[in-house]
Design a protein around this motif. Structure first.
Motif, PDB file in Angstrom:
ATOM      1  N   GLU A  97       0.827  -1.219   0.000  1.00 18.69           N
ATOM      2  CA  GLU A  97       0.000   0.000   0.000  1.00 18.69           C
ATOM      3  C   GLU A  97       0.857   1.263   0.000  1.00 18.69           C
ATOM      4  N   GLY A 101       0.768   3.906  -2.992  1.00 19.39           N
ATOM      5  CA  GLY A 101       0.271   5.241  -2.672  1.00 19.39           C
ATOM      6  C   GLY A 101       1.343   6.319  -2.679  1.00 19.39           C
ATOM      7  N   ALA A 105       0.998  10.338  -2.161  1.00 20.99           N
ATOM      8  CA  ALA A 105       1.405  10.908  -0.880  1.00 20.99           C
ATOM      9  C   ALA A 105       2.365  12.084  -1.083  1.00 20.99           C
ATOM     10  N   THR A 109      -1.845  14.399  -1.456  1.00 22.78           N
ATOM     11  CA  THR A 109      -3.233  13.961  -1.591  1.00 22.78           C
ATOM     12  C   THR A 109      -3.790  13.589  -0.214  1.00 22.78           C
ATOM     13  N   PRO A 110      -5.036  13.951   0.095  1.00 24.07           N
ATOM     14  CA  PRO A 110      -5.607  13.594   1.402  1.00 24.07           C
ATOM     15  C   PRO A 110      -5.604  12.076   1.628  1.00 24.07           C
ATOM     16  N   ARG A 111      -5.385  11.683   2.879  1.00 23.55           N
ATOM     17  CA  ARG A 111      -5.244  10.271   3.229  1.00 23.55           C
ATOM     18  C   ARG A 111      -6.400   9.407   2.752  1.00 23.55           C
ATOM     19  N   ALA A 112      -7.622   9.926   2.954  1.00 20.23           N
ATOM     20  CA  ALA A 112      -8.799   9.129   2.620  1.00 20.23           C
ATOM     21  C   ALA A 112      -8.819   8.819   1.120  1.00 20.23           C
ATOM     22  N   ILE A 114      -6.150   8.764  -0.859  1.00 19.00           N
ATOM     23  CA  ILE A 114      -5.062   7.821  -1.146  1.00 19.00           C
ATOM     24  C   ILE A 114      -5.548   6.400  -0.882  1.00 19.00           C
ATOM     25  N   ALA A 115      -6.158   6.195   0.300  1.00 19.14           N
ATOM     26  CA  ALA A 115      -6.596   4.848   0.677  1.00 19.14           C
ATOM     27  C   ALA A 115      -7.559   4.287  -0.355  1.00 19.14           C
TER      28      ALA A 115
END
Lengths: 366, 269
Positions: A97, A101, A105, A109-112, A114-115
């Motif tokens: 991951e 990502g 990153a 980019t916002p974490r949500a 990216i996930a």
């Protein structure tokens, strides 16, 4: 946009290290959405082209145009391209991951998001459940997919693939070829794929650019480079072929004759203005694939070669007959025919006629 | 023939044992004798005691020297790791100039006799009128351990695939992000290992320290001074402690510098 459909243009690009020239005068258009393969033996300069486009090395001359603008001065990290490296170059300290990502990153980019996009990309390359693993815990094929997912996640305009299948075994390689092709169709992104494997190039590419000695030898569809080679190198590069040396005779615009030691051979020249216009008497080869040769006196075709069969080799689905021309003992000709369950009727020493229609015979300069 | 075949391995074992005893036997002497008292120039073997260690703990000179040693070691470690990492990064960068010369300069103080390095530093500090102090000891130790730190970090850096850095740029990372997110995590264990080794080297460095020190004395310098006054059990105790400490550091360093096994991490869930 400039010319419709062209993403990237290489114009007279050259590269040399000191006195050693690696690339000479490369002109290449990469079309939007295509799967283009750069094919050549090692040392032909194919990887150098990829590295120039990616920005890892700078061209010594010429220009690389993206949307009509020269990108020579554009740093690697600003080019809208991503690369799948030959050794995959996965970050060993990051999970699958984390690797996939990474490109998002570093752009903040916002974490949500990216996930979500990492999950989508892993789903696409069929690695959904392996997100928490580290690269060292993956097989070669899995690492390959991580590298691909990492390259596509930033939605680049062009994906550069540097012999990505070279390290895989034959079985896995075949599988990955169709997998890569299906991914490319699905995400509709341009792929520039570098390889030294002719079969791989033919199986995957929309267009093949054949390289040798730092020069482009021919650009065309797999069918074109296979059946209508433009030069001796390309004619010999894709598997077994018959090359009959001779000197050019007269032309009627559609066909042209060539005088060889085994007699006059008629070849098609449609779509080959260079060969149609070449002066009479210049040296050339008549080229025809072994599978275009039919055997027997009653077969139809302009070019007929009486031969003596030397060897009959069974190769599974097909059988290859190697023969010597009776009119030119120095000329060896090959004919490929479908194998028959009862075995081949030809025996070494038989005298038969190899028949080649003019439409399947092409000319290349010697 | 058969006999020779059986004797040869036995001889090899004996020889190895002999070399080990020769090398490490003398080290055992101060350790063992630190647990006994000395009276009238002879060791009194009758009664083991830890009195030497107790005396050491109360010896203010020794405690001060220990503190100085720790400060100098930490200072030299920080300076050499920062410098060594920077120089190793420069050395592997594609546009680096004068690589060979740079490497030569860094290795020189490590290969030259310490007295030459120490004298050169001393003369230099005199010339630029830099007062000798704790700072000059730290500079001296940094110069001395830099080669080791640099080499350790460079080796790790060179074992990393060059395409890792290219991949990072390719994915849009800046130079700083590439250093922080890709290089640093992959270098950190080499940096820790190099730091521990550098600390061990700095801990028992004597010659350079003697020449560039002001009024401070580090533990080995203190030991040197104590021995001029006669061999006492607390010297043995001090030697034993220094030995124990440096050996422990070296063992720790080896753990960090050993090549990583196939498994780089473990499942987190």
């Amino acid at each position: 946009m400039n010319e419709a459909g062209v993403l990237l243009k290489l114009r007279s690009v050259s590269k040399s290290y000191g006195a050693t020239a690696i690339l000479h005068d490369i002109d290449l258009d990469v079309r939007d959405g295509e799967f283009i393969t750069i094919l050549g033996p090692s040392g032909s300069g194919k990887t150098t082209i990829l590295r120039l486009i990616g920005g890892f090395t700078k061209p010594s001359g010429g220009e690389i145009l993206l949307d009509g603008r020269d990108i020579a001065a554009m740093p690697i990290n600003q080019r809208p391209f991503n690369t799948v490296f030959q050794d995959y170059a996965l970050f060993p300290h990051l999970t699958v991951e984390g690797n996939v990502g990474y490109g998002l990153a570093v752009r903040g980019t916002p974490r949500a998001e990216i996930a979500k996009r990492v999950a989508d990309a892993l789903e696409l390359v069929q690695l959904g459940p392996l997100g928490k693993r580290f690269p060292a815990q993956l097989s070669g094929g899995q690492r390959q997919r991580v590298a691909l997912a990492r390259a596509i996640i930033c939605r680049p305009r062009l994906i550069l693939l540097d012999e990505p299948l070279a390290a895989l075994d034959v079985e896995l390689r075949r599988h990955m070829q169709s997998f890569l092709k299906s991914i490319q169709t699905e995400i509709r992104t341009t792929f520039l794929f570098v390889t030294h494997d002719q079969e791989e190039a033919i199986a995957m590419a929309d267009r093949i650019c054949v390289m040798n000695g730092g020069r482009i030898q021919q650009i065309g569809s797999p069918h074109e480079v296979y059946y209508r080679p433009s030069c001796e190198f390309v004619a010999k590069f894709f598997g077994e072929n018959n090359l009959i040396p001779g000197t050019l005779g007269p032309t009627d615009g559609k066909t042209r004759s060539i005088d060889t030691a085994a007699g006059r051979v008629i070849c098609a020249v449609d779509g080959q203005p260079d060969m149609a216009a070449a002066p009479e008497g210049s040296p050339a080869f008549a080229v025809c694939r072994p599978e275009a040769v039919t055997i027997g006196d009653d077969a139809a075709g302009e070019n007929r070669f009486p031969v003596s069969i030397g060897q009959v080799a069974f190769a599974g689905a097909s059988t290859m007959a190697t023969a010597t021309a009776l009119d030119d003992p120095g000329l060896s000709l090959k004919a490929r025919m479908p194998s028959r369950p009862g075995g081949a009727s030809l025996r070494p020493g038989d005298t038969v006629t190899f028949v080649v229609p003019a439409s399947t015979c092409r000319l290349v300069p010697a | 023939m058969r006999l020779a075949d059986r004797i040869a391995p036995a001889l090899l074992v004996l020889m190895t044992l002999f070399v080990f005893i020769l090398l490490y036997g003398p080290l055992m002497v101060p350790i063992v004798s630190s647990f006994f008292t000395v009276s009238h120039g002879a060791v009194d073997w009758s009664q083991p005691t830890t009195s030497a260690y107790v005396a050491l703990a109360a010896n203010e000179g020794v405690l001060n020297a220990l503190w100085t040693t720790l400060v100098v070691g930490s200072g030299a470690v920080v300076c050499s790791v920062v410098l060594g990492t920077g120089i190793a990064l420069y050395y592997t960068s594609p546009n680096a100039k004068g690589r060979g010369f740079l490497q030569f300069i860094i290795f020189l103080p490590f290969l030259m006799p310490p007295i030459i390095t120490g004298l050169a530093l001393l003369i230099f500090f005199r010339q630029v009128e830099f007062e000798r102090s704790l700072v000059t000891i730290i500079i001296g130790h940094t110069v001395f351990v830099l080669a080791l730190v640099y080499r350790t970090i460079l080796t790790r850096l060179q074992s990393l695939s060059g395409s890792l850095v290219e991949a990072s740029y390719d994915l849009g990372a800046s130079r700083w992000q590439t250093f922080r997110l890709v290089l640093l995590p992959n270098l950190s264990s080499a940096m820790v290992g190099a730091a521990v080794l550098a600390f061990a080297l700095s801990f028992d460095e004597t010659m350079i320290t003697l020449l560039v020190t002001g009024t401070q004395s580090t533990l080995p310098v203190r030991l040197w001074a104590m021995m001029r006054l006669g061999f006492t059990p607390d010297i043995n105790a001090l030697v034993a402690l220094v030995l124990l400490f440096t050996t422990a550091l070296c063992l720790i360093a080896v753990r960090f510098l050993m090549p990583k096994s196939a498994v780089a991490g473990s499942d987190e869930d």
